[in-house]
Design an enzyme around this catalytic site. Structure first.
Site, mmCIF file in Angstrom:
data_model
loop_
_atom_site.group_PDB
_atom_site.id
_atom_site.type_symbol
_atom_site.label_atom_id
_atom_site.label_comp_id
_atom_site.label_asym_id
_atom_site.label_seq_id
_atom_site.Cartn_x
_atom_site.Cartn_y
_atom_site.Cartn_z
ATOM 1 N N HIS A 171 3.985 1.357 2.296
ATOM 2 C CA HIS A 171 5.169 0.675 1.774
ATOM 3 C C HIS A 171 5.842 1.527 0.677
ATOM 4 O O HIS A 171 7.065 1.641 0.629
ATOM 5 C CB HIS A 171 4.781 -0.666 1.144
ATOM 6 C CG HIS A 171 4.206 -1.673 2.090
ATOM 7 N ND1 HIS A 171 2.891 -2.063 2.047
ATOM 8 C CD2 HIS A 171 4.768 -2.392 3.097
ATOM 9 C CE1 HIS A 171 2.667 -2.983 2.973
ATOM 10 N NE2 HIS A 171 3.784 -3.195 3.634
ATOM 11 N N VAL A 195 2.040 6.506 7.139
ATOM 12 C CA VAL A 195 1.105 7.028 6.136
ATOM 13 C C VAL A 195 -0.306 6.636 6.563
ATOM 14 O O VAL A 195 -0.552 5.479 6.925
ATOM 15 C CB VAL A 195 1.430 6.472 4.735
ATOM 16 C CG1 VAL A 195 0.407 6.958 3.710
ATOM 17 C CG2 VAL A 195 2.843 6.869 4.323
ATOM 18 N N HIS A 226 0.859 -1.184 0.000
ATOM 19 C CA HIS A 226 0.000 0.000 0.000
ATOM 20 C C HIS A 226 0.895 1.234 0.000
ATOM 21 O O HIS A 226 2.131 1.124 -0.065
ATOM 22 C CB HIS A 226 -0.955 -0.030 1.194
ATOM 23 C CG HIS A 226 -0.289 -0.277 2.516
ATOM 24 N ND1 HIS A 226 0.652 0.574 3.040
ATOM 25 C CD2 HIS A 226 -0.391 -1.312 3.406
ATOM 26 C CE1 HIS A 226 1.072 0.117 4.201
ATOM 27 N NE2 HIS A 226 0.469 -1.040 4.443
ATOM 28 N N GLN A 230 8.989 -2.505 16.529
ATOM 29 C CA GLN A 230 9.839 -3.267 15.599
ATOM 30 C C GLN A 230 11.088 -2.471 15.241
ATOM 31 O O GLN A 230 12.211 -3.003 15.212
ATOM 32 C CB GLN A 230 9.019 -3.581 14.351
ATOM 33 C CG GLN A 230 9.822 -4.100 13.168
ATOM 34 C CD GLN A 230 8.906 -4.578 12.054
ATOM 35 O OE1 GLN A 230 8.362 -5.667 12.144
ATOM 36 N NE2 GLN A 230 8.736 -3.791 11.013
ATOM 37 N N GLY A 240 8.995 1.252 8.822
ATOM 38 C CA GLY A 240 7.961 2.244 9.088
ATOM 39 C C GLY A 240 7.820 2.537 10.577
ATOM 40 O O GLY A 240 7.892 1.629 11.413
HETATM 41 P P1 AMP Z 1 4.720 -5.197 6.562
HETATM 42 O O1 AMP Z 1 4.548 -5.536 5.117
HETATM 43 O O2 AMP Z 1 3.432 -4.983 7.288
HETATM 44 O O3 AMP Z 1 5.695 -6.095 7.266
HETATM 45 O O4 AMP Z 1 5.401 -3.760 6.578
HETATM 46 C C1 AMP Z 1 6.619 -3.538 5.913
HETATM 47 C C2 AMP Z 1 7.168 -2.211 6.343
HETATM 48 O O5 AMP Z 1 6.220 -1.188 6.034
HETATM 49 C C3 AMP Z 1 7.396 -2.153 7.857
HETATM 50 O O6 AMP Z 1 8.624 -1.480 8.101
HETATM 51 C C4 AMP Z 1 6.221 -1.356 8.342
HETATM 52 O O7 AMP Z 1 6.485 -0.642 9.523
HETATM 53 C C5 AMP Z 1 5.985 -0.418 7.186
HETATM 54 N N1 AMP Z 1 4.617 0.093 7.164
HETATM 55 C C6 AMP Z 1 3.469 -0.619 7.291
HETATM 56 N N2 AMP Z 1 2.411 0.204 7.287
HETATM 57 C C7 AMP Z 1 2.884 1.473 7.158
HETATM 58 C C8 AMP Z 1 2.291 2.786 7.089
HETATM 59 N N3 AMP Z 1 0.972 2.956 7.148
HETATM 60 N N4 AMP Z 1 3.105 3.838 6.959
HETATM 61 C C9 AMP Z 1 4.460 3.679 6.900
HETATM 62 N N5 AMP Z 1 5.070 2.480 6.953
HETATM 63 C C10 AMP Z 1 4.308 1.399 7.080
#
Ligand code: AMP
Length: 284
Positions: free
Chosen positions: A34, A173, A31, A150, A144
């Protein structure tokens, strides 16, 4: 954009870069959150690798590993449009071959909040991020602020193990109504989606109280709790007002703090957070 599905090919492909290299670890179902991270990496480093891997070891029994949304073809289209150099999308067999028995435990900061609610979660996260970093050997790795704990766990691991990687945090975001973007938002039906704004409303309430001079963390936690309890579709897992570095719970906010919470909306568990720092003008 090269798409690599095996560990051995990843190791070989890595040889083509000798300058700075950015790594963006994800679990796919991408999204705009990412993509904001990918854009930050593209700005900072001449080459960017994105990993897409739904890591089984960070899911607990009864969690959503099997149902976690997967849409690799769409993800690849999005990443190609962003100018990503390589996508690493390994299989489970490749990442955890028979006999795999090494894990990374970051003690302290990983034991609270999400670590307490999801035993073994950060062990899985730290282990897979260490593996990805060993394979890709990035100069910079991007995470993120949405997953604030994390980020702290990874920073600790990288420092403690002398991994020599710059860890870069990217602001959260959000949708226009404040809901933080998350792959898990796809689980929400229309009513749940409306109810899910309760996380942002509770965090905004916390920040507002703190900015108005409230330093008593118990009072802020109580206000957040009662706001969430007033939302019929929400079931609170935890609210926290903690030291922004150690995540130890605070009684009085005397230094930069992090408000965070985990809430079940129907069957979906959502997390979010917001820094509480009166000097902090750059709001995520
Ligand atoms: P995930 O695919 O959920 O493991 O997330 C991958 C990376 O994207 C991680 O570092 C998350 O912290 C980051 N992330 C997930 N959602 C958001 C968001 N809404 N805004 C910024 N970063 C995000």
């Amino acid at each position: 954009m090269e798409v690599v599905r095996t560990v051995s090919r990843m190791r070989a492909a890595r040889q083509q870069w000798d300058g700075p290299l950015g790594l963006v670890p994800t679990m796919g179902c991408l999204h705009q959150g990412h993509l904001a991270i990918v854009r930050q990496a593209r700005t900072d480093t001449p080459a960017v690798i994105v990993s897409i891997y739904v890591n089984p070891s960070q899911f607990g029994a009864g969690e959503d590993f099997v149902s976690y949304p997967r849409q690799l073809d769409r993800d690849l289209e999005l990443l190609k449009a962003e100018g990503v150099d390589l996508v690493f999308a390994p299989s489970d067999d490749g990442m955890y071959p028979p006999g795999f028995s090494t894990h990374i435990d970051v003690t302290g900061v990983s034991e609270r909040l999400e670590g307490a609610a999801r035993p073994g979660h950060f062990r899985g996260v730290a282990t897979v991020v260490a593996k990805l970093c060993n394979l890709v050997r990035p100069s910079h790795a991007y995470f993120g602020q949405k997953d604030a704990q994390q980020l702290l766990v990874i920073r600790r691991m990288v420092a403690d193990l002398d991994m020599g990687i710059h860890i870069i945090a990217v602001p959260t975001v959000r949708e226009s109504d404040g809901l933080a973007l998350s792959s898990r938002n796809t689980y929400l039906n229309a009513r749940e989606r409306r109810a899910a704004t309760v996380l942002f409303r509770a965090l905004t309430l916390a920040r507002g109280l703190h900015e108005a001079g409230e330093d008593d963390a118990d009072r802020i936690r109580a206000e957040m709790t009662s706001l969430i309890e007033n939302e019929p579709l929400a079931r609170l897992d935890y609210v926290s007002i903690a030291d922004a570095e150690t995540l130890g719970e605070l009684r009085v906010i005397v230094r930069p703090a992090l408000a965070s919470l985990a809430v079940h909306i129907g069957k979906t568990r959502l997390i979010d957070n917001m820094p509480l720092d009166r000097q902090d003008s750059g709001r995520p």
